[in-house]
Design an enzyme around this catalytic site. Structure first.
Site, PDB file in Angstrom:
ATOM      1  N   GLY A   1      -4.471   6.491  25.407  1.00 26.80           N
ATOM      2  CA  GLY A   1      -5.189   7.771  25.529  1.00 26.80           C
ATOM      3  C   GLY A   1      -4.268   8.989  25.500  1.00 26.80           C
TER       4      GLY A   1
ATOM      5  N   GLU B   1       8.969  -8.244  -8.938  1.00 26.41           N
ATOM      6  CA  GLU B   1       9.607  -8.609 -10.198  1.00 26.41           C
ATOM      7  C   GLU B   1       9.285 -10.053 -10.583  1.00 26.41           C
ATOM      8  OE1 GLU B   1      12.625  -5.919  -7.975  1.00 26.41           O
ATOM      9  OE2 GLU B   1      10.946  -7.261  -7.507  1.00 26.41           O
TER      10      GLU B   1
END
Length: 347
Positions: free
Chosen positions: A284, A62
């Site tokens: 992993g 804004e």
């Protein structure tokens, strides 16, 4: 006072809010842990100013829209403000945007999504209406909320949005055969993987991945600027991590954190408490399986390569129960396929 018909007003509102959403997306990966927000100022059916939130602690959308209007030579009194998220109504690192709206005498505010913070939700609308500002909300709310689902979850539940990323072959393998130094996926897929890093403020791997792959876990996208290096998180039981690894030796070594012998859910909670709102788990297989089993994952991003490896290990270990996805998308990335979807929560 607007004299157009309700249908014309709603059509215009949708058009300008869509522009605000476009602006909000420009902040992707840069505003965390703040939301992505875009704002547009309109008078007489024409845009007179626009802006988006660019970084945490910086001016809100804004504020930038008002500054842009002034730069263009416009005053904003009597204008309509379109913003993707309910304007803030409390003083944080920056003053509340509701004060700006009242000070600038903006006549109408249209926002898409309500502030997800229960302490603030609806407060701006009440404050502005009590001061005589016309306020509308809810249009394109689902789209605006989806744009900030990481922020929304973090602000309410104090834990990050967790994305599980993995690259695998058609037979569900994650490594190429010995003496084959080719990547599993294509350069195009690896670029998209870096975009996933760009969207994140932390990247997590297991100790075995750190030792075997020696990754940098940096964001490498040519031409992109302004991204703070995401935290690099290593989860280890033994703490046996060679100090020569890139994570401990490169220029981003102060952005590396090691969690030793802690349950993964505690690690995720600790990251949320440290303002991490978007966590990418890169592997992993053991870490990804654990995260999925413990309902820590919100979204998956699976890169599927058109190859059959026949190697070990498999991408994932055995799961206790099947997992389902919703809002699934498929995207061709070079010769590879990217599947993204949200996890359906399990009881």
């Amino acid at each position: 006072m607007l004299k157009s018909s309700p249908n014309k007003i709603r059509t215009a509102d949708r058009r300008f809010l869509r522009r605000a959403l476009e602006l909000a997306r420009l902040g992707s990966g840069l505003t965390l842990p703040n939301p992505r927000v875009g704002a547009v100022l309109v008078r007489g059916g024409k845009i007179i100013g626009e802006g988006h939130h660019q970084r945490a602690g910086g001016p809100h959308a804004e504020v930038r829209a008002v500054a842009d209007a002034r730069k263009r030579g416009h005053t904003v009194a009597g204008a309509t403000l379109y913003v993707t998220l309910e304007p803030c109504s409390t003083h944080g690192r920056t003053p509340p945007c509701t004060a700006l709206i009242l000070r600038e005498k903006i006549a109408r505010v249209v926002f898409a999504a309500t502030d997800p913070n229960p302490a603030h939700a609806g407060a701006a609308a009440r404050l502005l209406r009590s001061a005589g500002v016309c306020v509308s909300s809810g249009l394109l709310a689902a789209e605006a909320a989806s744009l900030n689902r990481d922020f929304n979850g973090w602000i309410v539940h104090h834990r990050p949005w967790v994305v599980a990323k993995i690259a695998l072959s058609l037979d569900g393998r994650i490594v190429a055969p010995p003496r084959d130094d080719r990547w599993l996926t294509s350069p195009a897929a690896r670029t998209v993987a870096h975009e996933l890093r760009w969207e994140s403020d932390a990247i997590l791997i297991g100790a075995e991945t750190a030792r075997q792959d020696n990754p940098r876990l940096t964001v490498r996208l040519p031409g992109r600027r302004g991204k703070v290096q995401p935290w690099r998180i290593v989860v280890t039981r033994s703490g046996n991590l060679p100090r020569h690894l890139h994570l401990f030796a490169d220029r981003h070594r102060d952005r590396t954190l090691v969690f030793q012998n802690q349950p993964l859910e505690e690690v995720v909670a600790a990251l949320g408490a440290c303002d991490v709102s978007h966590l990418l788990i890169e592997g992993g297989g053991q870490i990804l399986t654990e995260a999925l089993q413990k309902n820590l994952v919100n979204e998956v991003a699976f890169f599927i390569a058109p190859s059959v490896m026949g190697t070990l290990p498999r991408a994932l270990k055995k799961l206790d129960a099947p997992l389902r996805l919703r809002d699934v998308s498929y995207r061709a990335v070079g010769p590879d396929l990217l599947c993204r979807g949200l996890l359906v929560p399990r009881p």
